[in-house]
Design a protein around this motif. Structure first.
Motif, PDB file in Angstrom:
ATOM      1  N   HIS A   6       0.836  -1.196   0.000  1.00 23.19           N
ATOM      2  CA  HIS A   6       0.000   0.000   0.000  1.00 23.19           C
ATOM      3  C   HIS A   6       0.869   1.244   0.000  1.00 23.19           C
ATOM      4  CE1 HIS A   6      -3.138   2.876   1.089  1.00 23.19           C
ATOM      5  NE2 HIS A   6      -2.325   3.308   2.045  1.00 23.19           N
ATOM      6  N   ASN A   7       0.594   2.139  -0.948  1.00 25.15           N
ATOM      7  CA  ASN A   7       1.264   3.438  -0.978  1.00 25.15           C
ATOM      8  C   ASN A   7       0.282   4.464  -1.538  1.00 25.15           C
ATOM      9  OD1 ASN A   7       2.827   5.755  -1.588  1.00 25.15           O
ATOM     10  ND2 ASN A   7       4.675   4.504  -1.769  1.00 25.15           N
ATOM     11  N   CYS A   8      -0.246   5.298  -0.640  1.00 26.37           N
ATOM     12  CA  CYS A   8      -1.226   6.304  -1.059  1.00 26.37           C
ATOM     13  C   CYS A   8      -0.575   7.669  -1.275  1.00 26.37           C
ATOM     14  CB  CYS A   8      -2.354   6.416  -0.032  1.00 26.37           C
ATOM     15  SG  CYS A   8      -1.793   6.775   1.645  1.00 26.37           S
ATOM     16  N   GLY A   9       0.766   7.712  -1.337  1.00 24.89           N
ATOM     17  CA  GLY A   9       1.464   8.968  -1.583  1.00 24.89           C
ATOM     18  C   GLY A   9       1.439   9.354  -3.054  1.00 24.89           C
ATOM     19  N   VAL A  10       1.954  10.547  -3.334  1.00 28.10           N
ATOM     20  CA  VAL A  10       2.092  11.013  -4.722  1.00 28.10           C
ATOM     21  C   VAL A  10       3.325  10.356  -5.320  1.00 28.10           C
ATOM     22  CG1 VAL A  10       2.429  13.016  -6.210  1.00 28.10           C
ATOM     23  CG2 VAL A  10       0.939  13.184  -4.212  1.00 28.10           C
ATOM     24  N   LEU A  11       3.132   9.623  -6.403  1.00 28.00           N
ATOM     25  CA  LEU A  11       4.182   8.803  -7.001  1.00 28.00           C
ATOM     26  C   LEU A  11       4.389   9.162  -8.464  1.00 28.00           C
ATOM     27  CD1 LEU A  11       2.922   5.337  -5.664  1.00 28.00           C
ATOM     28  CD2 LEU A  11       4.579   6.860  -4.560  1.00 28.00           C
ATOM     29  N   THR A  12       5.555   8.835  -8.980  1.00 27.06           N
ATOM     30  CA  THR A  12       5.762   8.877 -10.418  1.00 27.06           C
ATOM     31  C   THR A  12       5.394   7.512 -10.995  1.00 27.06           C
ATOM     32  OG1 THR A  12       8.043   8.086 -10.324  1.00 27.06           O
ATOM     33  CG2 THR A  12       7.701  10.469 -10.080  1.00 27.06           C
ATOM     34  N   THR A  13       5.173   7.493 -12.298  1.00 23.91           N
ATOM     35  CA  THR A  13       4.853   6.222 -12.948  1.00 23.91           C
ATOM     36  C   THR A  13       5.997   5.233 -12.800  1.00 23.91           C
ATOM     37  OG1 THR A  13       3.365   7.303 -14.525  1.00 23.91           O
ATOM     38  CG2 THR A  13       4.251   5.142 -15.157  1.00 23.91           C
ATOM     39  N   ASP A  14       7.234   5.724 -12.846  1.00 26.51           N
ATOM     40  CA  ASP A  14       8.361   4.814 -12.713  1.00 26.51           C
ATOM     41  C   ASP A  14       8.437   4.227 -11.309  1.00 26.51           C
ATOM     42  OD1 ASP A  14      10.660   3.651 -14.124  1.00 26.51           O
ATOM     43  OD2 ASP A  14      11.841   4.669 -12.586  1.00 26.51           O
ATOM     44  N   MET A  15       8.048   4.996 -10.293  1.00 26.41           N
ATOM     45  CA  MET A  15       8.011   4.437  -8.938  1.00 26.41           C
ATOM     46  C   MET A  15       7.001   3.299  -8.862  1.00 26.41           C
ATOM     47  SD  MET A  15       8.228   8.018  -6.791  1.00 26.41           S
ATOM     48  CE  MET A  15       8.428   7.362  -5.127  1.00 26.41           C
ATOM     49  N   VAL A  16       5.823   3.500  -9.451  1.00 25.32           N
ATOM     50  CA  VAL A  16       4.807   2.439  -9.468  1.00 25.32           C
ATOM     51  C   VAL A  16       5.361   1.200 -10.167  1.00 25.32           C
ATOM     52  CG1 VAL A  16       2.537   1.789 -10.356  1.00 25.32           C
ATOM     53  CG2 VAL A  16       2.876   4.069  -9.371  1.00 25.32           C
ATOM     54  N   ARG A  17       6.017   1.427 -11.307  1.00 25.46           N
ATOM     55  CA  ARG A  17       6.568   0.302 -12.063  1.00 25.46           C
ATOM     56  C   ARG A  17       7.589  -0.473 -11.222  1.00 25.46           C
ATOM     57  NH1 ARG A  17      11.077  -0.830 -14.292  1.00 25.46           N
ATOM     58  NH2 ARG A  17      11.929   1.252 -13.926  1.00 25.46           N
ATOM     59  N   GLN A  18       8.477   0.255 -10.526  1.00 29.59           N
ATOM     60  CA  GLN A  18       9.511  -0.427  -9.749  1.00 29.59           C
ATOM     61  C   GLN A  18       8.934  -1.133  -8.521  1.00 29.59           C
ATOM     62  OE1 GLN A  18      13.578   1.259  -9.489  1.00 29.59           O
ATOM     63  NE2 GLN A  18      12.657   3.120 -10.318  1.00 29.59           N
TER      64      GLN A  18
END
Length: 357
Positions: free
Chosen positions: A242-254
């Motif tokens: 779970h991560n409800c913070g503001v993320l970049t797409t690359d962070m989601v991918r990793q």
């Protein structure tokens, strides 16, 4: 559990909030229930029953592991929330913590573990544990973790700077604390574990540095969480990341590629139908309606909840990625808005569904 279990829940159209707090606050003496394993387990089971889900999600209280760590350091529980280390923890403290894993937990944490045991032994629901992630716990131990993390990303070492030494050693303490909590919850019967890493976001981790060769995400987030993931895997326990913070797409991918969770839960700042392009199809996406705003009719009227629910359902159906529609985070009780929140959770659960005749 097997990954097919979560895929089948998605295929069946499961919708659910992380809503145990809503049920807890309806009870007489909710504070007393937090210390009573059996009654707390009944609340968690009642939430699973109310929201028609086989997953018994517990309360999302991310203060518990910090209090456990600081109790070892001699800090009173009532002072734990405001406490920050004023200097880098010593290596001897890290070794003492490593050797003190068998010490007793606080009554509050023991009740949480007992609630997991209640679900495992007395109900047919899947017992789910709850952890703060190592990086997020580290940020709670340091008054200003942003600057030293950024310095570490520029190549400054712990030998050169006390701030970098502070965050590195606090991260070690955090990981040991989280692993201890994970082991206890698994011993109580947890079959899945929600690991909450909301601080692993663009506030604490510079997107510019992440785009470069800083190794920040690997060093501070991915590596400690891989160690946690490996422990869960050894015990056959599924990871719900779970991560409800503001993320970049690359962070989601990793996060998806490196941690390989069974379920990935993201906040409402993300468009899940776009994230589906960078997340393996066998990973179920969870969320991500803006439930933090459900308390306000002016900011989030019930009609908008219905619209967003139908939009998310439609977009996820179009992209074909397995999805469980749910809340972006835990849905907390707000006394003056209790009925408003319940009405919007109901809208989320029932929008677009045919009424039962």
């Amino acid at each position: 559990m097997q990954q097919r279990f979560y895929l089948e829940l998605a295929e069946a159209g499961l919708r659910m909030p992380v809503g145990a707090d809503l049920v807890l606050q309806e009870q007489a003496e909710p504070e007393a229930i937090l210390l009573d394993a059996g009654r707390l387990g009944q609340v968690v089971a009642a939430a699973a029953d109310r929201y028609a889900t086989p997953l018994a999600f517990p309360l999302m209280d991310l203060r518990l592991e910090k209090a456990d760590l600081l109790a070892f350091c001699g800090v009173a529980e009532e002072a734990a929330d405001a406490f920050h280390f004023s200097e880098p923890p010593s290596e001897s403290l890290i070794e003492e913590l490593r050797g003190g894993a068998a010490r007793p937990f606080s009554p509050r944490i023991q009740a949480n573990q007992g609630a997991v045991r209640y679900i495992a032994e007395s109900t047919g629901y899947v017992p789910v544990g709850m952890l703060i992630g190592p990086f997020s716990l580290m940020t709670k131990l340091v008054a200003d973790p942003i600057a030293p993390v950024a310095m570490a990303g520029k190549g400054v070492t712990a030998e050169e700077d006390d701030g970098v030494r502070m965050v590195e050693r606090c991260l070690e303490l955090a990981l040991l604390t989280v692993l201890r909590s994970a082991r206890a919850q698994m011993a109580a019967g947890a079959k899945a574990m929600i690991v909450c890493e909301p601080a692993a976001n663009t506030t604490y981790l510079s997107p510019r540095q992440l785009r470069g060769d800083s190794g920040l995400l690997e060093r501070f987030v991915l590596e400690p969480n891989r160690r946690l993931r490996a422990l869960l895997g050894e015990h056959g326990v599924d990871l719900i990341f779970h991560n409800c913070g503001v993320l970049t797409t690359d962070m989601v991918r990793q996060f998806a590629a490196e941690l390989r969770p069974s379920v990935m839960s993201l906040g409402s700042s993300r468009k899940l139908w776009e994230d589906a392009a960078v997340v393996a199809r066998e990973i179920v996406l969870f969320g991500n309606l803006p439930t933090r705003m459900f308390y306000s009719d002016s900011v989030m009227p019930v009609e908008e909840v219905t619209r967003l629910t139908l939009e998310l359902r439609g977009k996820m159906a179009e992209c074909g990625h397995p999805h469980i529609l749910g809340s972006e985070c835990d849905v907390l009780h707000v006394p003056e808005a209790a009925e408003t929140i319940r009405r919007k959770v109901d809208a989320m659960l029932h929008a677009g569904r045919r009424p039962v005749v």
